[in-house]
Design a protein around this motif. Structure first.
Motif, PDB file in Angstrom:
ATOM      1  N   LYS A 265     -63.287 -33.780  55.789  1.00 25.87           N
ATOM      2  CA  LYS A 265     -63.289 -35.225  56.027  1.00 25.87           C
ATOM      3  C   LYS A 265     -62.593 -35.971  54.890  1.00 25.87           C
ATOM      4  O   LYS A 265     -61.809 -36.898  55.126  1.00 25.87           O
ATOM      5  N   ALA A 266     -62.894 -35.557  53.638  1.00 25.09           N
ATOM      6  CA  ALA A 266     -62.255 -36.203  52.488  1.00 25.09           C
ATOM      7  C   ALA A 266     -60.743 -35.990  52.517  1.00 25.09           C
ATOM      8  O   ALA A 266     -59.966 -36.929  52.249  1.00 25.09           O
ATOM      9  N   ASP A 267     -60.331 -34.768  52.849  1.00 25.90           N
ATOM     10  CA  ASP A 267     -58.884 -34.497  52.948  1.00 25.90           C
ATOM     11  C   ASP A 267     -58.255 -35.350  54.037  1.00 25.90           C
ATOM     12  O   ASP A 267     -57.139 -35.878  53.866  1.00 25.90           O
ATOM     13  N   GLY A 268     -58.974 -35.490  55.152  1.00 32.21           N
ATOM     14  CA  GLY A 268     -58.442 -36.304  56.246  1.00 32.21           C
ATOM     15  C   GLY A 268     -58.312 -37.772  55.865  1.00 32.21           C
ATOM     16  O   GLY A 268     -57.312 -38.430  56.191  1.00 32.21           O
ATOM     17  N   GLU A 269     -59.334 -38.284  55.154  1.00 31.73           N
ATOM     18  CA  GLU A 269     -59.267 -39.689  54.724  1.00 31.73           C
ATOM     19  C   GLU A 269     -58.125 -39.900  53.734  1.00 31.73           C
ATOM     20  O   GLU A 269     -57.444 -40.935  53.761  1.00 31.73           O
ATOM     21  N   TYR A 270     -57.933 -38.941  52.832  1.00 33.06           N
ATOM     22  CA  TYR A 270     -56.834 -39.050  51.865  1.00 33.06           C
ATOM     23  C   TYR A 270     -55.485 -39.077  52.584  1.00 33.06           C
ATOM     24  O   TYR A 270     -54.620 -39.924  52.288  1.00 33.06           O
ATOM     25  N   GLU A 271     -55.313 -38.153  53.536  1.00 35.67           N
ATOM     26  CA  GLU A 271     -54.059 -38.129  54.288  1.00 35.67           C
ATOM     27  C   GLU A 271     -53.889 -39.404  55.096  1.00 35.67           C
ATOM     28  O   GLU A 271     -52.774 -39.925  55.229  1.00 35.67           O
ATOM     29  N   SER A 272     -55.028 -39.917  55.634  1.00 33.14           N
ATOM     30  CA  SER A 272     -54.958 -41.159  56.407  1.00 33.14           C
ATOM     31  C   SER A 272     -54.479 -42.319  55.546  1.00 33.14           C
ATOM     32  O   SER A 272     -53.644 -43.134  55.970  1.00 33.14           O
ATOM     33  N   LYS A 273     -54.999 -42.405  54.313  1.00 32.34           N
ATOM     34  CA  LYS A 273     -54.576 -43.480  53.413  1.00 32.34           C
ATOM     35  C   LYS A 273     -53.102 -43.358  53.056  1.00 32.34           C
ATOM     36  O   LYS A 273     -52.377 -44.357  52.977  1.00 32.34           O
ATOM     37  N   LEU A 274     -52.640 -42.114  52.834  1.00 30.31           N
ATOM     38  CA  LEU A 274     -51.223 -41.924  52.526  1.00 30.31           C
ATOM     39  C   LEU A 274     -50.349 -42.407  53.688  1.00 30.31           C
ATOM     40  O   LEU A 274     -49.334 -43.089  53.491  1.00 30.31           O
ATOM     41  N   ILE A 275     -50.769 -42.046  54.898  1.00 29.67           N
ATOM     42  CA  ILE A 275     -49.990 -42.446  56.077  1.00 29.67           C
ATOM     43  C   ILE A 275     -50.014 -43.961  56.249  1.00 29.67           C
ATOM     44  O   ILE A 275     -48.985 -44.589  56.550  1.00 29.67           O
ATOM     45  N   MET A 276     -51.220 -44.568  56.056  1.00 26.29           N
ATOM     46  CA  MET A 276     -51.329 -46.025  56.197  1.00 26.29           C
ATOM     47  C   MET A 276     -50.488 -46.749  55.142  1.00 26.29           C
ATOM     48  O   MET A 276     -49.809 -47.743  55.450  1.00 26.29           O
ATOM     49  N   ASN A 277     -50.531 -46.273  53.899  1.00 26.44           N
ATOM     50  CA  ASN A 277     -49.722 -46.895  52.847  1.00 26.44           C
ATOM     51  C   ASN A 277     -48.232 -46.790  53.153  1.00 26.44           C
ATOM     52  O   ASN A 277     -47.464 -47.742  52.958  1.00 26.44           O
ATOM     53  N   LYS A 278     -47.832 -45.610  53.619  1.00 25.28           N
ATOM     54  CA  LYS A 278     -46.421 -45.420  53.963  1.00 25.28           C
ATOM     55  C   LYS A 278     -46.022 -46.340  55.113  1.00 25.28           C
ATOM     56  O   LYS A 278     -44.938 -46.939  55.115  1.00 25.28           O
ATOM     57  N   THR A 279     -46.937 -46.449  56.108  1.00 25.87           N
ATOM     58  CA  THR A 279     -46.649 -47.309  57.264  1.00 25.87           C
ATOM     59  C   THR A 279     -46.563 -48.776  56.846  1.00 25.87           C
ATOM     60  O   THR A 279     -45.655 -49.510  57.278  1.00 25.87           O
ATOM     61  N   ASP A 280     -47.531 -49.215  55.992  1.00 28.85           N
ATOM     62  CA  ASP A 280     -47.501 -50.609  55.516  1.00 28.85           C
ATOM     63  C   ASP A 280     -46.219 -50.892  54.737  1.00 28.85           C
ATOM     64  O   ASP A 280     -45.607 -51.968  54.897  1.00 28.85           O
ATOM     65  N   ARG A 281     -45.791 -49.956  53.908  1.00 23.82           N
ATOM     66  CA  ARG A 281     -44.558 -50.143  53.138  1.00 23.82           C
ATOM     67  C   ARG A 281     -43.354 -50.237  54.078  1.00 23.82           C
ATOM     68  O   ARG A 281     -42.464 -51.084  53.886  1.00 23.82           O
ATOM     69  N   THR A 282     -43.346 -49.393  55.088  1.00 24.56           N
ATOM     70  CA  THR A 282     -42.247 -49.429  56.056  1.00 24.56           C
ATOM     71  C   THR A 282     -42.217 -50.752  56.806  1.00 24.56           C
ATOM     72  O   THR A 282     -41.148 -51.337  57.040  1.00 24.56           O
ATOM     73  N   VAL A 283     -43.437 -51.243  57.187  1.00 29.76           N
ATOM     74  CA  VAL A 283     -43.520 -52.525  57.891  1.00 29.76           C
ATOM     75  C   VAL A 283     -43.020 -53.658  57.004  1.00 29.76           C
ATOM     76  O   VAL A 283     -42.245 -54.527  57.442  1.00 29.76           O
ATOM     77  N   ARG A 284     -43.461 -53.663  55.738  1.00 31.93           N
ATOM     78  CA  ARG A 284     -43.020 -54.726  54.807  1.00 31.93           C
ATOM     79  C   ARG A 284     -41.503 -54.696  54.627  1.00 31.93           C
ATOM     80  O   ARG A 284     -40.849 -55.754  54.628  1.00 31.93           O
ATOM     81  N   GLU A 285     -40.961 -53.485  54.467  1.00 30.00           N
ATOM     82  CA  GLU A 285     -39.515 -53.380  54.292  1.00 30.00           C
ATOM     83  C   GLU A 285     -38.778 -53.846  55.541  1.00 30.00           C
ATOM     84  O   GLU A 285     -37.740 -54.526  55.447  1.00 30.00           O
ATOM     85  N   THR A 286     -39.322 -53.490  56.712  1.00 29.46           N
ATOM     86  CA  THR A 286     -38.681 -53.886  57.971  1.00 29.46           C
ATOM     87  C   THR A 286     -38.727 -55.399  58.157  1.00 29.46           C
ATOM     88  O   THR A 286     -37.728 -56.037  58.549  1.00 29.46           O
TER      89      THR A 286
END
Length: 295
Positions: A198-219
């Motif tokens: 679960k902890a690994d999944g949450e960590y990966e989820s945060k990485l994906i969300m941060n990457k997605t937010d950065r992509t959205v901001r850049e777009t």
């Protein structure tokens, strides 16, 4: 008189002949060995189906099974490599490979054979499980454990004329005394593993969300920059068209006229459509045509 005696003895002779013939016949089926003994010693073994003969009243016949048999073993406790006790309930598939050895060592008695088999199989189970951790025993479901136990027996029963085909476990469980504690420990370990996943999944989820937010901001930033660029280009084009319009007198008058109409339309709100203009106002001059040479 002689004739009467002859006819009286003839049936007796026939009956004796039949008894003699019957006692000399040996019938062997496909599911058995026939061991012919004379004065307690085996003189011949009949293993092929069919009819054979023996010496009547002197030789005797004993049958030995020729098919595979299944024997249940007594449940027993064994200790694993990590010093945990487990209860094993198993059965054995076996047959008689050498009927002569089977007869001479075990007196062709199945109960005697099962006692020997039980001892040998228990030793094999004990040795194999003593080299295996309890968790591996519990989680192993691929048949390797049973195969290892069977192979570990080897030729231990060859001297008894017995061949082992397989040792299978009906039940491999924990003793009631420590079953609950082991189950609790296993549940705790599985919960820890689940928490790690679960902890690994949450960590990966945060990485994906941060990457997605950065992509959205850049777009969005790029889109805003493109919009500002397009807006600036539009305003520049507007100013160019306006400059061209005012540089041409005829176009300038018409442009002023259209803008005046737009202004007049914007001022007419509500139900009252009446507009009062000063005769000196720019709009009045335009509408009266004094300042618009096109009409």
């Amino acid at each position: 008189m002689k004739r009467t005696i002859k006819w009286t003895l003839l049936p007796l002779f026939l009956i004796a002949a039949v008894i003699l013939l019957a006692s000399s016949m040996v019938t062997t089926t496909a599911r058995e060995y026939k061991l012919i003994t004379q004065f307690g010693k085996v003189v011949r073994i009949s293993s092929e189906p069919g009819l054979s003969f023996k010496i009547p009243f002197i030789q005797e016949v004993q049958s030995v099974p020729k098919y595979k048999m299944i024997s249940d073993l007594v449940p027993s406790d064994v200790t694993t490599k990590d010093k945990k006790v487990m209860t094993v309930d198993s059965f054995v598939i076996w047959d008689i490979s050498d009927p002569l050895k089977y007869l001479t060592t075990l007196n062709a008695n199945k109960e005697n054979a099962e006692v020997r088999i039980g001892n040998v199989v228990y030793n094999s189970i004990k040795n194999v499980l003593a080299a295996t951790n309890q968790e591996d025993i519990i989680t192993g479901r691929d048949g390797k454990l049973a195969l290892t136990i069977t192979e570990n027996i080897g030729g231990a029963l060859d001297s008894y004329g017995i061949r082992i085909y397989a040792v299978e476990t009906k039940k491999l469980d924990l003793p009631d005394s420590n079953k609950e504690s082991v189950y609790a420990r296993m549940i705790s370990e599985r919960n820890n593993i689940a928490a790690g996943y679960k902890a690994d999944g949450e960590y990966e989820s945060k990485l994906i969300m941060n990457k997605t937010d950065r992509t959205v901001r850049e777009t969005v930033a790029k889109a805003d920059a493109d919009a500002e660029k397009i807006k600036a280009e539009g305003e520049a084009e507007y100013m160019r068209i306006l400059s061209e319009a005012y540089n041409d007198e005829s176009k300038a008058d018409f442009y002023n006229f259209v803008r005046s109409l737009d202004a007049l339309k914007a001022s007419m709100v509500g139900q009252n459509k009446t507009i009062v203009l000063d005769s000196d106002s720019e709009l009045a001059r335009i509408l009266s045509g004094n300042n618009f040479s096109g009409f």
